[in-house]
Design a protein around this motif. Structure first.
Motif, PDB file in Angstrom:
ATOM      1  N   ALA A   1       4.199  -5.705  -4.650  1.00  0.00           N
ATOM      2  CA  ALA A   1       4.752  -4.457  -4.121  1.00  0.00           C
ATOM      3  C   ALA A   1       5.488  -4.702  -2.807  1.00  0.00           C
ATOM      4  O   ALA A   1       6.571  -4.139  -2.585  1.00  0.00           O
ATOM      5  CB  ALA A   1       3.639  -3.430  -3.917  1.00  0.00           C
TER       6      ALA A   1
ATOM      7  N   TRP B   1      -1.555   8.579  -6.725  1.00  0.00           N
ATOM      8  CA  TRP B   1      -0.830   8.027  -7.874  1.00  0.00           C
ATOM      9  C   TRP B   1      -0.880   8.993  -9.055  1.00  0.00           C
ATOM     10  O   TRP B   1       0.129   9.241  -9.737  1.00  0.00           O
ATOM     11  CB  TRP B   1      -1.469   6.693  -8.246  1.00  0.00           C
ATOM     12  CG  TRP B   1      -0.684   5.814  -9.177  1.00  0.00           C
ATOM     13  CD1 TRP B   1       0.390   6.151  -9.953  1.00  0.00           C
ATOM     14  CD2 TRP B   1      -0.912   4.418  -9.426  1.00  0.00           C
ATOM     15  NE1 TRP B   1       0.836   5.065 -10.664  1.00  0.00           N
ATOM     16  CE2 TRP B   1       0.046   3.988 -10.361  1.00  0.00           C
ATOM     17  CE3 TRP B   1      -1.852   3.502  -8.952  1.00  0.00           C
ATOM     18  CZ2 TRP B   1       0.096   2.667 -10.834  1.00  0.00           C
ATOM     19  CZ3 TRP B   1      -1.799   2.198  -9.412  1.00  0.00           C
ATOM     20  CH2 TRP B   1      -0.844   1.787 -10.343  1.00  0.00           C
TER      21      TRP B   1
ATOM     22  N   THR C   1      -0.157  -0.733   1.540  1.00  0.00           N
ATOM     23  CA  THR C   1      -0.291  -0.753   0.087  1.00  0.00           C
ATOM     24  C   THR C   1      -1.634  -0.164  -0.331  1.00  0.00           C
ATOM     25  O   THR C   1      -1.699   0.786  -1.115  1.00  0.00           O
ATOM     26  CB  THR C   1      -0.168  -2.183  -0.453  1.00  0.00           C
ATOM     27  OG1 THR C   1      -1.054  -3.050   0.288  1.00  0.00           O
ATOM     28  CG2 THR C   1       1.255  -2.688  -0.343  1.00  0.00           C
TER      29      THR C   1
ATOM     30  N   SER D   1       3.542  -1.743  -8.485  1.00  0.00           N
ATOM     31  CA  SER D   1       4.813  -2.004  -7.803  1.00  0.00           C
ATOM     32  C   SER D   1       5.825  -0.914  -8.128  1.00  0.00           C
ATOM     33  O   SER D   1       6.532  -0.421  -7.242  1.00  0.00           O
ATOM     34  CB  SER D   1       5.347  -3.377  -8.203  1.00  0.00           C
ATOM     35  OG  SER D   1       6.544  -3.662  -7.529  1.00  0.00           O
TER      36      SER D   1
ATOM     37  N   THR E   1       3.712   1.797   6.366  1.00  0.00           N
ATOM     38  CA  THR E   1       3.174   1.961   5.022  1.00  0.00           C
ATOM     39  C   THR E   1       2.157   0.873   4.723  1.00  0.00           C
ATOM     40  O   THR E   1       2.412  -0.309   4.952  1.00  0.00           O
ATOM     41  CB  THR E   1       4.291   1.895   3.969  1.00  0.00           C
ATOM     42  OG1 THR E   1       5.265   2.908   4.250  1.00  0.00           O
ATOM     43  CG2 THR E   1       3.745   2.109   2.567  1.00  0.00           C
TER      44      THR E   1
ATOM     45  N   SER F   1       4.888   2.213  -6.258  1.00  0.00           N
ATOM     46  CA  SER F   1       5.197   2.077  -4.836  1.00  0.00           C
ATOM     47  C   SER F   1       6.674   2.337  -4.563  1.00  0.00           C
ATOM     48  O   SER F   1       7.036   2.997  -3.589  1.00  0.00           O
ATOM     49  CB  SER F   1       4.813   0.665  -4.353  1.00  0.00           C
ATOM     50  OG  SER F   1       3.442   0.419  -4.539  1.00  0.00           O
TER      51      SER F   1
ATOM     52  N   LEU G   1      -0.409   3.973   0.171  1.00  0.00           N
ATOM     53  CA  LEU G   1       0.028   4.205  -1.199  1.00  0.00           C
ATOM     54  C   LEU G   1      -1.132   4.363  -2.182  1.00  0.00           C
ATOM     55  O   LEU G   1      -1.004   5.058  -3.189  1.00  0.00           O
ATOM     56  CB  LEU G   1       0.943   3.068  -1.653  1.00  0.00           C
ATOM     57  CG  LEU G   1       2.317   3.042  -0.979  1.00  0.00           C
ATOM     58  CD1 LEU G   1       2.993   1.688  -1.176  1.00  0.00           C
ATOM     59  CD2 LEU G   1       3.200   4.165  -1.532  1.00  0.00           C
TER      60      LEU G   1
END
Length: 445
Positions: A208, A86, A167, A148, A165, A151, A123
């Motif tokens: 998300a 991130w 989260t 969210s 994927t 993502s 993610l």
């Protein structure tokens, strides 16, 4: 010479075999205009990480990714589980996007596809942008929407090429280990912060998934970690201690995600710290899962600690062999969780072993050989139990070994080695270990 006793032919023909890594542990956070994450600031604070180590260089996967992907391909694996950072994609947490970060992950994904490797994306694997720390991090309910948005940014760039994927990786570590025990970033020890982070993370997960599905993405899930909890003896006090540990570590998240509730034994202590009308959030939290990732390493033997505050348990001495992390080796636990999840929580939802492996004091011998025979035995014993679970009807679809290579092991710094590939942290040279060669032989038939 140690070798697997289990055969590739014992698994379904479409069973996925892969390796796993995490962004902060291998990439090198100083490269590519990444922002600071709370692991950078946590590691820069004395006594948080062994030897003052950090992930600023790590394995320099940011520059060496082609070599690393070649090692996955040459090992015979067909899948690679990795995470996006991130802080690399949104250096300030929200707002502006670092295109160099997205470009890096696009090169990585395309490099996987060129090598006929399936990309499995996580993610969030713990590297929260440090800019959010001043805003409360996972304690702040606004993080639901920040996550969210992040993502959607990642998946709108990469989602058309991703096999599956997740989260989050290991919500227990993100919340309990990091906000109650204080062992990982942000290093808090506060029951209210812990409870808030648990609920906000689960809301972020559900929100998300809703946003990603609205954007047309599919094959979405989450990765949970599980430790087998065993009472030190059959006394009522010790059985209750083991049950409480099991509720915190194993039942908390899966129950919220699939049964729209928290374990009653935990609510007696945590409910006062939850938001008003928190029950209304479960419709968002319990979004359908296309698959569930299962991380498993060890068991804990528990006994009561009668005069302690909640949770009043402590580790008792186990009798099984231990890894270099001091974790007991209990392969039967992976069978337990796969069948337990299938029977009680997930029904026919596909299950993947998304992490399994062991730390060992590996060294490069003469002629460049790394004889990690204990790791070969460990993997073999766990694969036997995975196969046993499949035979009992558990819908297990894949196994990802942790990890592709030695890396920054969080609070343990560079002292613990989990890799199938040895990394010399002075030269960053990669040397496949005996376990890598054993996998290659196993997968070549």
């Amino acid at each position: 010479m140690a070798s697997f006793t289990v055969s590739r032919h014992q698994f379904p023909s479409d069973f996925e075999f892969g390796v796993a890594t995490a962004a902060y542990q291998i990439e090198g956070s100083r490269y590519g205009h990444a922002g600071l994450s709370h692991w950078d600031t946590f590691a820069a604070t004395p006594n948080n990480v062994l030897n003052g180590d950090d992930g600023s260089i790590a394995c320099d996967h940011y520059h060496r990714w082609p070599e690393d992907l070649d090692l996955i391909q040459e090992g015979g694996f067909n899948s690679y589980r990795f995470s996006t950072s991130w802080a690399r994609i949104q250096p300030e947490g929200k707002g502006s996007i670092n295109q160099q970060g997205l470009d890096f992950y696009e090169r990585l994904v395309d490099g996987l596809l060129t090598r006929n490797l399936k990309p499995y994306l996580t993610l969030y694997h713990w590297d929260l942008p440090a800019a959010f720390s001043n805003l409360g991090g996972w304690r702040n309910p606004d993080i639901v929407h920040w996550f969210s948005d992040y993502s959607q940014i990642v998946m709108n760039r990469l989602g058309d090429r991703i096999a599956a994927t997740a989260t989050f990786n290991e919500p227990w570590c993100i919340t309990w280990l990091s906000h109650f025990l204080g062992i990982h970033a942000p290093g808090l020890r506060d029951i209210q912060a812990t409870t808030m982070s648990i609920h906000n993370l689960l809301r972020a997960h559900g929100t998300a998934l809703q946003a990603l599905r609205a954007d047309g993405h599919n094959n979405l899930g989450i990765v949970l970690n599980f430790d087998y909890a065993q009472a030190a003896d059959e006394s009522e006090a010790n059985r209750k201690a083991a049950d409480l540990y099991d509720a915190i570590f194993n039942r908390l998240f899966i129950q919220a995600l699939t049964q729209k509730s928290y374990p009653t034994v935990l609510l007696a202590h945590l409910e006062r710290y939850l938001p008003k009308n928190y029950q209304q959030d479960f419709d968002t939290i319990a979004q359908p899962l296309d698959w569930l990732g299962v991380n498993y390493y060890t068991r804990h033997v528990l006994e009561a600690a009668p005069n302690a505050l909640f949770p009043a348990y402590q580790d008792a001495q186990g009798h099984l062999p231990k890894t270099d992390m001091g974790w007991e080796i209990y392969p039967e636990g992976i069978y337990h969780f796969l069948t337990w999840l299938h029977q009680n929580y997930t029904a026919q939802t596909p299950l993947y072993i998304t992490e399994n492996g062991m730390a060992a004091p590996d060294k490069v011998w003469e002629q460049g050989v790394v004889q990690d025979l204990d790791r070969i035995h460990y993997i073999d014993a766990h694969l036997q139990q995975v196969n046993r679970a499949i035979e009992q009807g558990a819908p297990v679809k894949g196994y990802f070994s942790w990890s592709l290579m030695d890396n920054f092991e969080w609070a343990a710094g560079y002292a613990k080695r989990f890799g199938l590939v040895h990394v010399d942290y002075e030269t960053l040279k990669r040397t496949p270990k005996a376990s890598w060669y054993e996998f290659k032989q196993f997968l070549s038939v």
